[in-house]
Every structure is written in C-alpha cells, then in structure tokens.
Design an enzyme around this catalytic site. Structure first.
Site, mmCIF file in Angstrom:
data_model
loop_
_atom_site.group_PDB
_atom_site.id
_atom_site.type_symbol
_atom_site.label_atom_id
_atom_site.label_comp_id
_atom_site.label_asym_id
_atom_site.label_seq_id
_atom_site.Cartn_x
_atom_site.Cartn_y
_atom_site.Cartn_z
ATOM 1 N N GLN A 1 43.915 41.090 33.943
ATOM 2 C CA GLN A 1 42.596 40.545 34.268
ATOM 3 C C GLN A 1 41.597 40.752 33.131
ATOM 4 O OE1 GLN A 1 42.547 42.475 38.385
ATOM 5 N NE2 GLN A 1 41.297 40.626 38.644
ATOM 6 N N CYS B 1 39.134 38.267 44.737
ATOM 7 C CA CYS B 1 39.652 38.724 43.453
ATOM 8 C C CYS B 1 38.590 38.511 42.385
ATOM 9 C CB CYS B 1 40.920 37.935 43.107
ATOM 10 S SG CYS B 1 41.671 38.386 41.536
ATOM 11 N N LEU B 2 38.435 39.486 41.505
ATOM 12 C CA LEU B 2 37.459 39.363 40.422
ATOM 13 C C LEU B 2 37.806 38.207 39.487
ATOM 14 C CD1 LEU B 2 36.961 43.160 39.628
ATOM 15 C CD2 LEU B 2 35.414 41.642 40.903
ATOM 16 N N HIS C 1 49.370 41.343 40.372
ATOM 17 C CA HIS C 1 48.828 40.819 39.111
ATOM 18 C C HIS C 1 49.776 41.129 37.952
ATOM 19 C CE1 HIS C 1 44.873 39.123 39.785
ATOM 20 N NE2 HIS C 1 44.465 40.181 40.461
ATOM 21 N N HIS D 1 47.711 44.109 45.827
ATOM 22 C CA HIS D 1 47.023 43.038 45.100
ATOM 23 C C HIS D 1 47.134 43.260 43.582
ATOM 24 C CE1 HIS D 1 43.474 40.173 44.762
ATOM 25 N NE2 HIS D 1 43.498 40.727 43.571
ATOM 26 N N GLU D 2 46.834 44.485 43.137
ATOM 27 C CA GLU D 2 46.830 44.753 41.691
ATOM 28 C C GLU D 2 48.244 44.752 41.109
ATOM 29 O OE1 GLU D 2 44.039 44.349 40.359
ATOM 30 O OE2 GLU D 2 42.950 44.559 42.252
ATOM 31 N N GLY E 1 39.780 46.943 42.782
ATOM 32 C CA GLY E 1 40.868 47.180 41.849
ATOM 33 C C GLY E 1 40.793 46.229 40.674
#
Length: 176
Positions: A51, A90-91, A136, A132-133, A46
């Site tokens: 991000q 996480c990216l 953010h 998770h997203e 995701g």
C-alpha cells in the site's frame, strides 16, 4: 520517520505477490516506522507494505484491545475460528465500503523487526485487520469479497443500526 504515500486501487503494486523479507536491517526498521506513522496519520486499522509501494511481506495492524501497533514481518495465518460479517474499507480504496465475512478469531505467526518468530492472536476488528492486511501481501483487495459497494444511504443505515445495537446492549448490561 516519515509519512509515505498510500497507493490506491489501480496501482500495480496492489495486485502483485510480495517477496519475503530476508534482511532484518535499518531499511526494514525505517519501513516499519514509516508505515506505523502513515497508518496513525490515516486513522486506519492496518497497513501493508504494498500500500506504500513496497513489495515485501510486511504489515502493521492496530490491536483493537491494547491500541498498540503490531508489526508483522513474513506473516501467515496459522489458525482461525468463528465468523463475523461486517463493514470493511481500505486506505487504498478511499471512501468505499462493503460488507465482508471474515473469521472472528485469527492466530498469526510472524517475525518481528529483528527476525524473531512469534505468534499473536486477535479477535473482532483485529482479526479482520490481520486477514485484510495479509491478503494485500498476496495481491488481493477486500473488494474481491463484496457483491457491491455500499451507497451513502446504505452506509448511514448500517452505522445507525450498529449504534442502536451497541446502545441496546449497554442498556441490557446495566439492567443486569
């Protein structure tokens, strides 16, 4: 479409609450296309707009079952059930992993790129990615849920255990 730079922990974009999308236009479509391409290139589950440095309530999640990308504009979790505890990364926190407990099934209400409302349900990894997203978009990172980052040895042991359990489950299913 273009790849966007993924910002990393410490960038102020990741700690801010994103604004809702009010205009469903070519700028939004370009953002969604770029985010999908960036997510695909990064091999992630995701990606949220902050991000890539954009403070809008937009995210893209890879559906584990269909392997299709789900675009979520102004998403909100409307139902959740069950519990799963597992590995999460996480990216924007590259190379770091932790154990996080999330709901096992999550239903999200969101708008598509044209502004039409819809609901989508995910389970397992997809449910984890929805949570998770969407976090953010409210300025939160998964690291707020962990007590420590896994060391290389802990990560290796965790992954080996997961493989062993998957192999044993497959063997048990074959024996039925």
């Amino acid at each position: 479409m273009a790849l966007r730079k993924i910002v990393v922990q410490g960038d102020e974009c990741l700690s801010k609450v994103c604004r809702p999308v009010t205009e469903f236009n070519t700028h939004l479509h370009q953002l969604l296309d770029d985010m999908t391409e960036t997510l695909e290139d990064a091999n992630g589950a995701g990606l949220a707009a902050p991000q890539v440095g954009v403070l809008r309530r937009v995210c893209v999640v890879l559906d584990e079952g269909s392997e299709e990308f789900i675009e979520l504009v102004n998403p909100e979790i409307v139902a959740q059930s069950g519990e799963q505890t597992g590995l999460e990364g996480c990216l924007s926190v590259p190379g770091k992993w932790g154990i996080v407990t999330r709901p096992d099934v999550v239903r999200v209400r969101a708008q598509d790129r044209y502004g039409d409302w819809f609901e989508v349900e995910g389970e397992g990894l997809t449910a984890r990615a929805f949570c998770h997203e969407i976090e953010h978009l409210d300025g939160h990172l998964f690291v707020e849920h962990i007590d420590h980052f896994l060391s290389d040895e802990e990560l290796r042991a965790y992954l080996e255990q997961e493989e062993r359990e998957a192999r044993e489950a497959a063997e048990a299913q074959e024996g039925e």
